[in-house]
Design an enzyme around this catalytic site. Structure first.
Site, PDB file in Angstrom:
ATOM      1  N   PRO A  23      35.788  31.457  44.828  1.00 14.22           N
ATOM      2  CA  PRO A  23      36.963  30.574  45.204  1.00 14.22           C
ATOM      3  C   PRO A  23      37.421  31.853  44.069  1.00 14.22           C
ATOM      4  O   PRO A  23      39.499  32.340  43.997  1.00 14.22           O
ATOM      5  CB  PRO A  23      36.947  29.597  44.404  1.00 14.22           C
ATOM      6  CG  PRO A  23      36.391  29.553  43.306  1.00 14.22           C
ATOM      7  CD  PRO A  23      34.783  30.286  43.821  1.00 14.22           C
ATOM      8  N   CYS A  24      38.122  33.425  44.530  1.00 12.34           N
ATOM      9  CA  CYS A  24      39.374  34.101  44.975  1.00 12.34           C
ATOM     10  C   CYS A  24      40.256  33.724  45.286  1.00 12.34           C
ATOM     11  O   CYS A  24      41.224  34.675  44.216  1.00 12.34           O
ATOM     12  CB  CYS A  24      38.409  35.986  45.072  1.00 12.34           C
ATOM     13  SG  CYS A  24      37.758  35.821  47.371  1.00 12.34           S
TER      14      CYS A  24
END
Length: 230
Positions: free
Chosen positions: A195-196
């Site tokens: 989850p950047c």
């Protein structure tokens, strides 16, 4: 698990499999191999498309009124995700928080089908908060040591929380490498699953996102809504 994958699963070299699935933002494409997930690619989506998602009303208004900018702060959008610092990230790395152990020895096709199913539910606002951890095996064989630590650090950010590039670099034992950490975040090939979008600037600003800042806001808002309902 019955998952409608567009056109079925395509098998490639070295045991890799690829497939797409229809979601609330369009077709999501993914690839997996014997080492785990290799790539997850989201489609290009405009603000009108994002407004069809089950977003909270205040986020819908914010996106409809003005496109977010890199300097836009989460707080100005009504998003109040808690920060986690390098100590928590380092603890996650040390404890191998992302094990994917439940998938040990699984056929890559099963992993692929399950993650695509979860992504479809996510964009429908129907994914269980625990599913937001996307605890799937990920293939990091392509990574050098620093990149691997940054990718693992991103994967350790809990749903509903955010961290900074500097915190990721510090957790990776390279506290002066925030800019390099940003490059790894920007090149992340596993959208949403790693989850950047949960990485922001130290001031609370959105900074950048490969899929566009409106999508980053939508991802954070969908997660926040799911976590609050838990």
């Amino acid at each position: 698990m019955s998952v409608r994958i567009n056109g079925g699963v395509a098998r490639g070299q070295a045991g890799t499999v690829t497939a797409t699935i229809d979601t609330g933002i369009g077709k999501v494409w993914a690839e997996a191999g014997t080492g785990g997930l290799r790539r997850v690619l989201l489609p290009d989506v405009d603000t009108a498309g994002l407004l069809r998602l089950p977003l909270p009303a205040h986020i819908r208004r914010a996106l409809a009124e003005e496109a977010p900018r890199p300097a836009t702060r989460l707080s100005s959008l009504g998003l109040s995700q808690a920060f986690i610092g390098p100590e928590q990230l380092a603890a996650g790395l040390d404890g191998a928080a992302r094990s994917g152990s439940r998938w040990a020895g699984a056929d890559p096709e099963d992993v692929l089908a399950s993650v695509l199913h979860d992504l479809k539910l996510f964009f429908e606002g129907a994914l269980d908060p625990q599913g937001l951890r996307f605890d799937y095996p990920i293939d990091l064989a392509w990574c050098g040591d620093f990149t691997r630590l940054i990718m693992m650090g991103i994967a350790c950010i809990p749903p509903g929380k955010v961290t900074t590039y500097g915190a990721l670099a510090t957790a990776a034992r390279s506290p002066r490498a925030a800019r390099a950490a940003g490059s790894v975040v920007g090149a992340n090939p596993l959208g949403v699953v790693v989850p950047c979008h949960r990485v922001i600037g130290s001031s609370g600003a959105l900074t950048g996102f490969g899929g566009g800042l409106p999508l980053k806001v939508a991802l954070l808002a969908l997660e926040a809504a799911a976590v609050e309902q838990n």
